[in-house]
Scaffold this active site. Structure first.
Site, PDB file in Angstrom:
ATOM      1  N   LYS A  79       0.846  -1.192   0.000  1.00  0.00           N
ATOM      2  CA  LYS A  79       0.000   0.000   0.000  1.00  0.00           C
ATOM      3  C   LYS A  79       0.878   1.237   0.000  1.00  0.00           C
ATOM      4  CE  LYS A  79      -3.814  -1.830   2.732  1.00  0.00           C
ATOM      5  NZ  LYS A  79      -4.296  -1.897   4.102  1.00  0.00           N
ATOM      6  N   GLY A  84       2.226   4.672   0.960  1.00  0.00           N
ATOM      7  CA  GLY A  84       2.234   5.211   2.333  1.00  0.00           C
ATOM      8  C   GLY A  84       3.165   4.399   3.221  1.00  0.00           C
ATOM      9  N   THR A 142       5.323   1.850   5.640  1.00  0.00           N
ATOM     10  CA  THR A 142       5.339   1.555   7.074  1.00  0.00           C
ATOM     11  C   THR A 142       4.721   2.696   7.870  1.00  0.00           C
ATOM     12  OG1 THR A 142       7.378   0.314   6.735  1.00  0.00           O
ATOM     13  CG2 THR A 142       6.862   0.934   8.994  1.00  0.00           C
ATOM     14  N   GLY A 167      14.398  -0.786  24.700  1.00  0.00           N
ATOM     15  CA  GLY A 167      13.937   0.474  25.290  1.00  0.00           C
ATOM     16  C   GLY A 167      14.187   1.659  24.382  1.00  0.00           C
ATOM     17  N   ASP A 218      14.660   4.324   4.945  1.00  0.00           N
ATOM     18  CA  ASP A 218      15.213   3.405   5.951  1.00  0.00           C
ATOM     19  C   ASP A 218      16.283   2.458   5.417  1.00  0.00           C
ATOM     20  OD1 ASP A 218      13.475   4.557   7.715  1.00  0.00           O
ATOM     21  OD2 ASP A 218      12.360   2.730   8.195  1.00  0.00           O
ATOM     22  N   ALA A 251      10.295   8.907   9.277  1.00  0.00           N
ATOM     23  CA  ALA A 251       9.503   9.190   8.084  1.00  0.00           C
ATOM     24  C   ALA A 251       9.882  10.531   7.459  1.00  0.00           C
ATOM     25  CB  ALA A 251       8.027   9.179   8.442  1.00  0.00           C
ATOM     26  N   HIS A 308       2.809  33.862  26.256  1.00  0.00           N
ATOM     27  CA  HIS A 308       2.544  33.399  27.621  1.00  0.00           C
ATOM     28  C   HIS A 308       1.062  33.094  27.788  1.00  0.00           C
ATOM     29  CE1 HIS A 308       2.861  33.125  31.965  1.00  0.00           C
ATOM     30  NE2 HIS A 308       1.804  33.918  32.059  1.00  0.00           N
TER      31      HIS A 308
HETATM   32  C1  FAD Z   1       5.916   1.124  15.030  1.00  0.00           C
HETATM   33  C2  FAD Z   1       6.624   2.221  14.275  1.00  0.00           C
HETATM   34  C3  FAD Z   1       6.426   3.534  14.633  1.00  0.00           C
HETATM   35  C4  FAD Z   1       7.069   4.552  13.942  1.00  0.00           C
HETATM   36  N1  FAD Z   1       6.836   5.843  14.324  1.00  0.00           N
HETATM   37  C5  FAD Z   1       7.456   6.832  13.667  1.00  0.00           C
HETATM   38  C6  FAD Z   1       7.201   8.195  14.013  1.00  0.00           C
HETATM   39  O1  FAD Z   1       6.411   8.488  14.915  1.00  0.00           O
HETATM   40  N2  FAD Z   1       7.829   9.163  13.322  1.00  0.00           N
HETATM   41  C7  FAD Z   1       8.710   8.870  12.320  1.00  0.00           C
HETATM   42  O2  FAD Z   1       9.260   9.785  11.740  1.00  0.00           O
HETATM   43  N3  FAD Z   1       8.969   7.598  11.958  1.00  0.00           N
HETATM   44  C8  FAD Z   1       8.360   6.579  12.609  1.00  0.00           C
HETATM   45  N4  FAD Z   1       8.577   5.300  12.214  1.00  0.00           N
HETATM   46  C9  FAD Z   1       9.550   5.041  11.124  1.00  0.00           C
HETATM   47  C10 FAD Z   1       8.929   5.270   9.746  1.00  0.00           C
HETATM   48  O3  FAD Z   1       7.776   4.487   9.617  1.00  0.00           O
HETATM   49  C11 FAD Z   1       9.957   4.919   8.683  1.00  0.00           C
HETATM   50  O4  FAD Z   1      11.132   5.654   8.913  1.00  0.00           O
HETATM   51  C12 FAD Z   1       9.454   5.237   7.287  1.00  0.00           C
HETATM   52  O5  FAD Z   1       8.264   4.566   7.005  1.00  0.00           O
HETATM   53  C13 FAD Z   1      10.528   4.856   6.253  1.00  0.00           C
HETATM   54  O6  FAD Z   1      10.077   5.141   4.981  1.00  0.00           O
HETATM   55  P1  FAD Z   1      10.652   4.350   3.721  1.00  0.00           P
HETATM   56  O7  FAD Z   1      10.039   4.992   2.534  1.00  0.00           O
HETATM   57  O8  FAD Z   1      12.102   4.231   3.790  1.00  0.00           O
HETATM   58  O9  FAD Z   1      10.118   2.861   3.888  1.00  0.00           O
HETATM   59  P2  FAD Z   1       8.685   2.235   4.116  1.00  0.00           P
HETATM   60  O10 FAD Z   1       7.748   3.185   4.700  1.00  0.00           O
HETATM   61  O11 FAD Z   1       8.941   0.953   4.812  1.00  0.00           O
HETATM   62  O12 FAD Z   1       8.167   1.955   2.644  1.00  0.00           O
HETATM   63  C14 FAD Z   1       8.754   1.041   1.799  1.00  0.00           C
HETATM   64  C15 FAD Z   1       7.698   0.592   0.820  1.00  0.00           C
HETATM   65  O13 FAD Z   1       8.313  -0.174  -0.188  1.00  0.00           O
HETATM   66  C16 FAD Z   1       7.476  -1.248  -0.531  1.00  0.00           C
HETATM   67  N5  FAD Z   1       8.339  -2.274  -1.127  1.00  0.00           N
HETATM   68  C17 FAD Z   1       9.333  -2.941  -0.523  1.00  0.00           C
HETATM   69  N6  FAD Z   1       9.962  -3.713  -1.413  1.00  0.00           N
HETATM   70  C18 FAD Z   1       9.338  -3.542  -2.603  1.00  0.00           C
HETATM   71  C19 FAD Z   1       9.534  -4.057  -3.906  1.00  0.00           C
HETATM   72  N7  FAD Z   1      10.508  -4.915  -4.184  1.00  0.00           N
HETATM   73  N8  FAD Z   1       8.692  -3.656  -4.872  1.00  0.00           N
HETATM   74  C20 FAD Z   1       7.707  -2.769  -4.617  1.00  0.00           C
HETATM   75  N9  FAD Z   1       7.492  -2.242  -3.411  1.00  0.00           N
HETATM   76  C21 FAD Z   1       8.300  -2.615  -2.423  1.00  0.00           C
HETATM   77  C22 FAD Z   1       6.836  -1.648   0.788  1.00  0.00           C
HETATM   78  O14 FAD Z   1       5.635  -2.328   0.582  1.00  0.00           O
HETATM   79  C23 FAD Z   1       6.639  -0.292   1.455  1.00  0.00           C
HETATM   80  O15 FAD Z   1       5.366   0.240   1.184  1.00  0.00           O
HETATM   81  C24 FAD Z   1       7.933   4.241  12.860  1.00  0.00           C
HETATM   82  C25 FAD Z   1       8.117   2.919  12.472  1.00  0.00           C
HETATM   83  C26 FAD Z   1       7.465   1.915  13.162  1.00  0.00           C
HETATM   84  C27 FAD Z   1       7.661   0.495  12.725  1.00  0.00           C
END
Ligand code: FAD
Length: 462
Positions: A42, A44, A46, A180, A306, A314, A439
């Site tokens: 989807k 959007g 993680t 933690g 990531d 994010a 304030h």
């Molecule tokens: C529980 C939790 C809480 C979090 N809370 C926060 C927060 O409060 N604030 C914050 O800044 N960050 C938070 N994060 C971290 C944040 O979610 C990540 O840093 C962010 O989503 C990373 O974005 P990304 O685009 O690198 O990867 P992702 O969001 O992981 O997206 C990668 C996408 O690639 C797709 N994909 C993977 N491989 C393939 C492929 N071969 N072909 C097609 N599609 C593929 C996946 O389906 C996914 O949709 C949290 C993470 C978790 C797990």
């Protein structure tokens, strides 16, 4: 949406539609580049579906529960009855659903070719999805991360990661949280507010070990007060489970039992099995290596989010996605400074920081060249109204700018915006001290801390 023919060469082909990938797609489309965005699940990623947004919805529900429980303190007669997990999940899923719909609409209405399916890099300029090939003058890798476990610790049943923790249909009575760090303390905070007995086990000497040591101390004090147990500096040895519960053994010889074990020991890069190594992309422990312009060693292949070593946040992914789109678009954007990225942990109380810690500043400038100031939220009117405790800690290079802002307290995550301007614009305390803070706000604590560091404290001691 635009069409993609088999012989077409696109300006940008993006693998992964998470924070990094979709931000790159939207910005590239704005710059009139032709874009293919490939997502296997989807859009959007993680953040929207299994990370930031659903966890913060749970934390808000937790805050509502605490407000009901503690209402008499504020002279309001309300009573806390119970947590209705299906109701909490409905609220959480509603938030995610509305944002997902909005994002789909945004992507659908822009000139982005959205491809559903798992993509594989088959050469330096081609991604294959279900037999269809997409060629790009530039490729952006943004395949994100997954919840890691420890060797010998298998996820399943009562041993869960954040993915399963977000879909529980009841509140566990007792939980052990392994780790933690940010994710661990956020879930610990939620479950405690929901009424569970929580124990955190952290191998390093303190909770939120990546934060300034002063912030950890205050958070630990607050967690103790909230009845959240934690064991720091203790390593996990093993876990077993049966119908009655899960038993965790520690290297200290101690054992703990609970209904659930949340494994929150960090996130690994999701970068294996998609052809990266085969195409010759330099990797380190599974992460994709880039230079400061987010280029990999293979020409015209970039990486964001990531999978790139560094903060897994994010907004870092968004910023990197925008950066790469602008780089490809020839705008020559300024590189992103990792330490200038704000960090917020949304447990109760919140922890927020930007810039470097006191220890890092001492390492960089020498211990004698660092000055710090801790403003206690006890002196801040709004914090008193909210009944929160904590601090604003400033780290300054002596006779130089502020290099770190560290905060603990209810809602301090909302104050990090000012902290980030101060650190990234390399403001001096004397300059910030001149700015008037409204304030009564918690922002005033930021102003007061700077007043004190500038040698003219108002509601505090220098
Ligand atoms: C529980 C939790 C809480 C979090 N809370 C926060 C927060 O409060 N604030 C914050 O800044 N960050 C938070 N994060 C971290 C944040 O979610 C990540 O840093 C962010 O989503 C990373 O974005 P990304 O685009 O690198 O990867 P992702 O969001 O992981 O997206 C990668 C996408 O690639 C797709 N994909 C993977 N491989 C393939 C492929 N071969 N072909 C097609 N599609 C593929 C996946 O389906 C996914 O949709 C949290 C993470 C978790 C797990």
């Amino acid at each position: 949406m635009s069409e993609s023919g088999p012989d077409q060469v696109h300006d940008v082909v993006i693998l992964g539609g998470g924070s990094g990938g979709y931000a790159a797609a939207l910005r590239a489309a704005q710059l009139k580049l032709s874009v293919v965005l490939i997502e296997k699940d989807k859009v959007g990623g993680t953040c929207l579906h299994r990370g930031c947004i659903p966890t913060k919805a749970l934390l808000h529900a937790a805050e509502v529960a605490d407000s009901a429980r503690e209402s008499e303190r504020f002279g309001v007669k309300a009573s806390f009855e119970a947590i209705d997990m299906p109701g909490v999940n409905k609220y959480k899923d509603g938030v995610v659903g509305r944002l997902y719909k909005g994002l789909q609409g945004l992507i659908g209405s822009s000139a982005i070719t959205f491809v559903e399916g798992e993509g594989h890099l088959i050469s330096a300029d081609t991604v294959e999805v279900g037999g269809q090939r997409y060629r790009g003058r530039n490729i952006i890798l943004g395949t994100g991360s997954y919840a890691r476990s420890l060797p010998g610790l298998e996820i399943g049943g009562r041993i869960i990661t954040s993915d399963q923790a977000l879909t529980l249909d009841q509140v566990p009575q007792r939980v052990i949280v392994l780790g933690g760090g940010v994710i661990g303390v956020e879930f610990a905070s939620v479950w405690r507010s929901f009424g569970a007995e929580v124990t955190i086990v952290e191998a390093l000497p303190r909770l939120v070990p990546a934060e300034d040591a002063g912030a950890s101390k205050i958070l630990e004090r607050a967690f103790r007060k909230r009845g959240i147990a934690f064991k720091t500096g203790i390593r996990f040895a093993g876990a077993t489970q049966d119908d009655n519960g899960v038993t965790v053994s520690l290297e200290s010889g101690e054992t703990l039992t609970a209904d659930l074990l949340l494994v929150a020991v960090g996130r690994g890069p999701n970068a294996a099995g998609f052809g990266y190594e085969e195409v010759g992309i330099a990797m380190d422990r599974g992460f994709v290596l880039t230079d400061e312009r987010l280029r990999t060693n293979v020409p015209n292949v970039f990486a964001v989010g990531d999978i790139v070593p560094g903060l897994q946040l994010a907004h870092r992914g968004f910023a990197q996605g925008i950066f790469v789109a602008e780089e490809i678009g020839g705008l020559n954007p300024a590189p992103i400074v990792e330490s200038g990225i704000p960090r917020v942990t949304y447990c109760d109380p919140e922890v927020a920081s930007v810039g470097i810690t006191e220890a890092q500043a001492q390492e960089r400038f020498g211990a004698d060249e660092v000055q710090t100031y801790e403003y206690n939220l006890g002196g801040n009117g709004k914090s008193q109204i909210l009944a929160t405790a904590g601090f604003v800690k400033l780290v300054r290079q002596k006779s130089g700018p502020i290099v770190g802002v560290h905060m603990v307290g209810a809602r301090v995550g909302e104050l990090i915006g000012e902290g980030q301007l101060i650190v990234n614009w390399e403001a001096f305390p004397e300059e910030v001290a001149q700015l008037v803070h409204a304030h009564p706000t918690q922002n005033e604590a930021m102003g007061e801390a700077h007043l004190a560091l500038a040698g003219k404290p108002l509601h505090s001691h220098a």
